[in-house]
Write a protein that holds these residues in place. Structure first.
Motif, PDB file in Angstrom:
ATOM      1  N   PHE A  92     -14.358  -7.875   2.281  1.00 46.01           N
ATOM      2  CA  PHE A  92     -14.943  -9.408   2.606  1.00 46.01           C
ATOM      3  C   PHE A  92     -13.800  -9.983   2.128  1.00 46.01           C
ATOM      4  O   PHE A  92     -12.539  -9.487   2.427  1.00 46.01           O
ATOM      5  N   VAL A  93     -13.706 -11.001   3.507  1.00 42.62           N
ATOM      6  CA  VAL A  93     -11.983 -12.105   2.907  1.00 42.62           C
ATOM      7  C   VAL A  93     -12.794 -13.260   2.635  1.00 42.62           C
ATOM      8  O   VAL A  93     -13.853 -13.918   2.937  1.00 42.62           O
ATOM      9  N   ASP A  94     -12.207 -12.974   1.485  1.00 44.70           N
ATOM     10  CA  ASP A  94     -12.637 -14.585   1.086  1.00 44.70           C
ATOM     11  C   ASP A  94     -11.549 -16.089   1.142  1.00 44.70           C
ATOM     12  O   ASP A  94     -10.501 -16.221   1.350  1.00 44.70           O
ATOM     13  N   ALA A  95     -12.468 -16.801   1.570  1.00 43.24           N
ATOM     14  CA  ALA A  95     -11.281 -18.277   2.841  1.00 43.24           C
ATOM     15  C   ALA A  95     -11.396 -19.020   1.599  1.00 43.24           C
ATOM     16  O   ALA A  95     -12.696 -19.590   1.298  1.00 43.24           O
ATOM     17  N   THR A  96     -10.981 -19.243   1.009  1.00 39.35           N
ATOM     18  CA  THR A  96     -10.214 -20.207  -0.075  1.00 39.35           C
ATOM     19  C   THR A  96      -9.914 -21.502   0.699  1.00 39.35           C
ATOM     20  O   THR A  96      -9.180 -21.433   1.508  1.00 39.35           O
ATOM     21  N   PHE A  97      -9.696 -22.436   0.040  1.00 44.96           N
ATOM     22  CA  PHE A  97      -9.702 -24.003   0.810  1.00 44.96           C
ATOM     23  C   PHE A  97      -9.422 -25.086  -0.569  1.00 44.96           C
ATOM     24  O   PHE A  97     -10.157 -24.914  -1.766  1.00 44.96           O
ATOM     25  N   LEU A  98      -9.044 -26.503  -1.210  1.00 43.14           N
ATOM     26  CA  LEU A  98      -9.423 -27.143  -1.196  1.00 43.14           C
ATOM     27  C   LEU A  98     -10.475 -28.005  -0.722  1.00 43.14           C
ATOM     28  O   LEU A  98     -11.685 -28.401  -1.723  1.00 43.14           O
ATOM     29  N   THR A  99     -10.129 -28.732   0.248  1.00 46.88           N
ATOM     30  CA  THR A  99     -10.572 -29.493   0.539  1.00 46.88           C
ATOM     31  C   THR A  99     -11.241 -29.501   2.646  1.00 46.88           C
ATOM     32  O   THR A  99     -10.236 -28.475   2.567  1.00 46.88           O
ATOM     33  N   ASN A 100     -12.267 -30.033   2.683  1.00 42.41           N
ATOM     34  CA  ASN A 100     -12.593 -29.285   4.500  1.00 42.41           C
ATOM     35  C   ASN A 100     -13.105 -30.665   4.988  1.00 42.41           C
ATOM     36  O   ASN A 100     -12.901 -31.620   4.565  1.00 42.41           O
ATOM     37  N   HIS A 101     -13.168 -31.193   6.371  1.00 42.76           N
ATOM     38  CA  HIS A 101     -13.673 -31.472   7.177  1.00 42.76           C
ATOM     39  C   HIS A 101     -15.189 -32.334   6.542  1.00 42.76           C
ATOM     40  O   HIS A 101     -15.013 -33.750   7.330  1.00 42.76           O
ATOM     41  N   ASP A 102     -15.396 -32.288   5.868  1.00 42.74           N
ATOM     42  CA  ASP A 102     -16.727 -33.267   5.323  1.00 42.74           C
ATOM     43  C   ASP A 102     -16.604 -33.611   3.958  1.00 42.74           C
ATOM     44  O   ASP A 102     -17.504 -33.595   3.460  1.00 42.74           O
ATOM     45  N   GLN A 103     -15.435 -33.341   3.709  1.00 46.75           N
ATOM     46  CA  GLN A 103     -15.452 -33.399   1.475  1.00 46.75           C
ATOM     47  C   GLN A 103     -13.896 -34.558   1.907  1.00 46.75           C
ATOM     48  O   GLN A 103     -13.699 -34.533   2.697  1.00 46.75           O
ATOM     49  N   ASN A 104     -14.436 -35.732   1.057  1.00 47.29           N
ATOM     50  CA  ASN A 104     -13.141 -35.754   0.497  1.00 47.29           C
ATOM     51  C   ASN A 104     -12.211 -35.573   0.711  1.00 47.29           C
ATOM     52  O   ASN A 104     -11.958 -34.461  -0.023  1.00 47.29           O
ATOM     53  N   ARG A 105     -10.714 -36.314   0.624  1.00 50.10           N
ATOM     54  CA  ARG A 105      -9.489 -35.019   0.641  1.00 50.10           C
ATOM     55  C   ARG A 105      -9.051 -34.631  -0.300  1.00 50.10           C
ATOM     56  O   ARG A 105      -9.191 -35.665  -1.473  1.00 50.10           O
ATOM     57  N   ILE A 106      -8.255 -33.963  -0.811  1.00 48.31           N
ATOM     58  CA  ILE A 106      -7.838 -33.695  -1.581  1.00 48.31           C
ATOM     59  C   ILE A 106      -6.909 -34.610  -2.525  1.00 48.31           C
ATOM     60  O   ILE A 106      -6.825 -35.074  -3.433  1.00 48.31           O
ATOM     61  N   MET A 107      -6.248 -35.157  -1.629  1.00 50.36           N
ATOM     62  CA  MET A 107      -5.265 -36.012  -2.692  1.00 50.36           C
ATOM     63  C   MET A 107      -5.845 -37.171  -2.941  1.00 50.36           C
ATOM     64  O   MET A 107      -5.589 -37.820  -3.715  1.00 50.36           O
ATOM     65  N   SER A 108      -6.996 -37.986  -2.120  1.00 50.19           N
ATOM     66  CA  SER A 108      -7.865 -39.107  -2.825  1.00 50.19           C
ATOM     67  C   SER A 108      -8.413 -38.286  -3.751  1.00 50.19           C
ATOM     68  O   SER A 108      -9.188 -38.813  -5.333  1.00 50.19           O
ATOM     69  N   GLU A 109      -8.952 -36.974  -3.722  1.00 45.89           N
ATOM     70  CA  GLU A 109      -9.849 -36.379  -5.150  1.00 45.89           C
ATOM     71  C   GLU A 109      -9.176 -36.242  -6.822  1.00 45.89           C
ATOM     72  O   GLU A 109      -9.254 -36.495  -7.568  1.00 45.89           O
ATOM     73  N   VAL A 110      -7.667 -36.407  -5.718  1.00 43.04           N
ATOM     74  CA  VAL A 110      -6.083 -36.594  -7.749  1.00 43.04           C
ATOM     75  C   VAL A 110      -6.050 -38.190  -7.259  1.00 43.04           C
ATOM     76  O   VAL A 110      -5.065 -37.906  -8.037  1.00 43.04           O
ATOM     77  N   ASN A 111      -6.826 -38.866  -6.861  1.00 43.73           N
ATOM     78  CA  ASN A 111      -6.570 -40.211  -7.271  1.00 43.73           C
ATOM     79  C   ASN A 111      -5.878 -40.530  -6.969  1.00 43.73           C
ATOM     80  O   ASN A 111      -4.088 -41.553  -7.448  1.00 43.73           O
ATOM     81  N   GLY A 112      -4.283 -40.285  -5.447  1.00 43.11           N
ATOM     82  CA  GLY A 112      -3.065 -40.343  -5.164  1.00 43.11           C
ATOM     83  C   GLY A 112      -1.986 -39.681  -5.711  1.00 43.11           C
ATOM     84  O   GLY A 112      -0.952 -39.978  -5.737  1.00 43.11           O
ATOM     85  N   ASN A 113      -2.396 -38.668  -6.347  1.00 43.44           N
ATOM     86  CA  ASN A 113      -0.996 -38.354  -7.262  1.00 43.44           C
ATOM     87  C   ASN A 113      -0.332 -36.757  -6.478  1.00 43.44           C
ATOM     88  O   ASN A 113      -1.628 -36.033  -6.549  1.00 43.44           O
ATOM     89  N   MET A 114       0.786 -37.268  -6.568  1.00 44.81           N
ATOM     90  CA  MET A 114       1.621 -35.897  -5.282  1.00 44.81           C
ATOM     91  C   MET A 114       1.482 -34.902  -6.227  1.00 44.81           C
ATOM     92  O   MET A 114       1.446 -33.983  -5.760  1.00 44.81           O
ATOM     93  N   ASN A 115       2.399 -35.147  -7.342  1.00 41.58           N
ATOM     94  CA  ASN A 115       2.074 -34.363  -8.329  1.00 41.58           C
ATOM     95  C   ASN A 115       0.669 -32.847  -8.932  1.00 41.58           C
ATOM     96  O   ASN A 115       1.057 -31.727  -8.602  1.00 41.58           O
ATOM     97  N   LYS A 116      -1.050 -34.206  -9.269  1.00 44.40           N
ATOM     98  CA  LYS A 116      -2.055 -32.659  -8.680  1.00 44.40           C
ATOM     99  C   LYS A 116      -1.783 -32.350  -7.557  1.00 44.40           C
ATOM    100  O   LYS A 116      -2.204 -31.339  -7.905  1.00 44.40           O
ATOM    101  N   ALA A 117      -2.213 -33.355  -6.117  1.00 38.94           N
ATOM    102  CA  ALA A 117      -1.338 -32.723  -4.964  1.00 38.94           C
ATOM    103  C   ALA A 117      -1.185 -31.334  -4.979  1.00 38.94           C
ATOM    104  O   ALA A 117      -1.249 -30.257  -3.911  1.00 38.94           O
ATOM    105  N   LYS A 118       0.301 -31.389  -5.043  1.00 37.47           N
ATOM    106  CA  LYS A 118       1.147 -29.935  -5.120  1.00 37.47           C
ATOM    107  C   LYS A 118       0.792 -28.912  -5.907  1.00 37.47           C
ATOM    108  O   LYS A 118       1.043 -27.834  -5.455  1.00 37.47           O
TER     109      LYS A 118
END
Length: 534
Positions: free
Chosen positions: A339-365
């Motif tokens: 199997f190929v485990d297609a991991t990801f943070l967010t995609n086109h159907d979800q709030n973007r990761i930067m918004s999910e971490v409330n704009g915290n650059m360190n957490k996005a990194k």
């Protein structure tokens, strides 16, 4: 001790230097460390589809002709950017003719939407991508067509049409049409799935909404039509595979075994055309529901993992992130060892990761650092690497990519007025490329790190508990390469005591910020990653 190449020695020297210069301010230390992590092409270990794949919404990526809409020629002009980023695959959201901006309600399965270009443009794009070692996966939307598709238009007008069997019908008085649907997955909030045909007593089934009538896969003719569509794009156009939209909804939710079997059949048909055709499926559900699909769709998106990473970085608590990931992978492997485990943070159907971490650059990194060092074949959504923001509705999580400062950006799409990713909130890619501490260069370093490591690309996962809750620690091993990975998810320096069993891990492969090590005690800077090798 294994023989180290010059890159590893340079990194180790950087690590020792940080011990001697502990009084240097953190920003300077970070930059000094960052400049040492350059790619070593001779060491490249990853091989697609185990490499990194980049998801593009064509409409928002790059506009080549100034009409405000991103297009294929615009994407072609940015292939060098993607190659330099380190991606080995591109997933393109739907490109077929469609009346909607998102193009998930297809009206012609054999052509390209004119806003995006032509089939010849697409063939050229694929050829140019292949010359750069980048594979191309296109979104194939076959759970449903658009209600404007000629098949449906004729079928809805004429009950005796040969296309009638391509869709699912019921009489308006049929008891099954009186029941509200149940939301079983994260891909739709629609509960009214039977829709009226004007001037008729017939209703048709549409899982998502009335503009997307579901196709009837109980029809042998329809199934053969779908195989024909797949063959066309693989053999005539040259794509490398498909992302299969709404893969769990091919048959109704109470017929999962039929869903599983269809994808086995579909894959077998595609492999007749292209022996290495790649299929990745969207089954938006928990691991137990996802796993049976792996016999037909060996690559499936790991939604659980995306949620878990976001939760961990927001709470600054590693929790069971790694151990749960190991359990899921072991479970998937029992179903399909390849199997190929297609991991990801967010995609086109979800709030973007930067918004999910409330704009915290360190957490996005940190979210990106976890994604690229944990097992899986990572997918990244366009704009994540420059810190784009976005919250639903969907148009606002698909805003235009910001390439350069507005007055200099001849590529930026304008089809939607951005609310979240603007010149005031996102630094353009061109500017970030010149900043060693930017999130774009952070992504590049971690992708290159992964691409150059067999252990990070193919290695198994061994969770570790080293004490502090903010420390995510694990081993990645493959053949003769063994790495100890430590992430500090918190905003404070954290000291970790390495047990005797890990004493052999004393050489530094990578560090995102300067940290210090004395004997068995390792001090990790806030929001930092250190990777040691034995």
């Amino acid at each position: 001790m294994k023989k180290k190449n010059l890159l590893h020695l340079a990194l180790a020297a950087s690590f020792v230097f940080s011990i001697a210069c502990s009084s240097v301010d953190q920003t300077s230390q970070t930059q000094a460390v960052a400049t040492t992590q350059q790619p070593d092409e001779q060491e490249k270990a990853s091989e697609w589809p185990r490499g990194v794949t980049y998801e593009i919404f064509v409409q928002s990526f790059c506009d080549s002709n100034g009409d405000g809409i991103g297009d294929i020629k615009g994407m072609t002009s940015k292939l060098d950017y993607l190659r330099d980023l380190g991606v080995e695959g591109i997933w393109l959201m739907p490109m077929n003719p469609s009346p909607s901006y998102h193009k998930y309600n297809v009206t012609d399965y054999y052509d390209i939407h004119p806003d995006y270009g032509t089939l010849e443009d697409y063939k050229e794009f694929i050829q140019e991508a292949h010359e750069r070692g980048i594979h191309v996966v296109m979104d194939l939307v076959v759970n449903h067509s658009g209600s404007d598709h000629p098949w449906f238009q004729e079928a809805s007008r004429n009950a005796n049409s040969p296309y009638r069997e391509y869709y699912v019908w019921a009489h308006k008085d049929d008891p099954q049409t009186q029941k509200e649907g149940k939301i079983l997955a994260g891909d739709s909030d629609n509960v009214n799935r039977w829709h009226k045909v004007a001037g008729s007593d017939s209703l048709y089934y549409g899982y998502f909404y009335d503009g997307m009538p579901d196709l009837n896969f109980d029809s042998p003719k329809l199934r053969e039509e779908i195989y024909k569509i797949g063959r066309f794009w693989l053999s005539e156009v040259g794509v490398d595979g498909f992302r299969l939209d709404a893969a769990r909804h091919i048959f109704p939710d109470d017929r999962p075994e039929d869903n599983h079997q269809f994808w086995i059949d579909f894959r077998n048909e595609m492999l007749k055309v292209k022996e290495d055709a790649y299929l990745v499926g969207e089954v938006w559900a928990d691991a137990a529901t996802v796993a049976p699909y792996m016999k037909g769709l060996p690559a499936l998106f790991n939604f659980d993992m995306g949620y878990a990473i976001t939760n961990a970085v927001n709470k600054e608590d590693a929790g069971e992130l790694v151990s749960n990931h190991r359990k899921i992978r072991d479970f998937y492997s029992s179903v399909n060892p390849d199997f190929v485990d297609a991991t990801f943070l967010t995609n086109h159907d979800q709030n973007r990761i930067m918004s999910e971490v409330n704009g915290n650059m360190n957490k996005a990194k940190m979210a990106a650092a976890l994604l690229f060092t944990l097992p899986g074949s990572p997918y990244m959504y366009y704009g994540e690497e420059i810190g784009m923001k976005g919250k639903k509705p969907d148009e606002l999580i698909r805003e235009p990519f910001i390439w350069e400062k507005k007055e200099e950006d001849g590529c930026r799409a304008t089809w939607v007025e951005p609310k979240y990713s603007t010149d005031q909130t996102v630094t353009p890619a061109a500017v970030q490329l010149e900043d060693e501490n930017s999130i774009l260069n952070h992504y590049k370093r971690f992708i290159q790190l992964r691409n150059n490591s067999k252990a990070l690309t193919y290695g198994e996962l061994e969770p570790l508990n080293l004490g502090p809750k903010s420390i995510s620690a694990f081993l990645r091993k493959y053949e003769d390469e063994s790495l100890l990975v430590l992430h500090n998810l918190s905003d404070k320096e954290v000291s970790v005591s390495l047990p005797e069993t890990l004493a052999a891990y004393e050489d530094v492969r990578f560090q995102s910020k300067a940290s210090t090590k004395s004997n068995n005690m390792l001090k990790l800077a806030p929001y930092s990653t250190v990777i040691l090798e034995d």
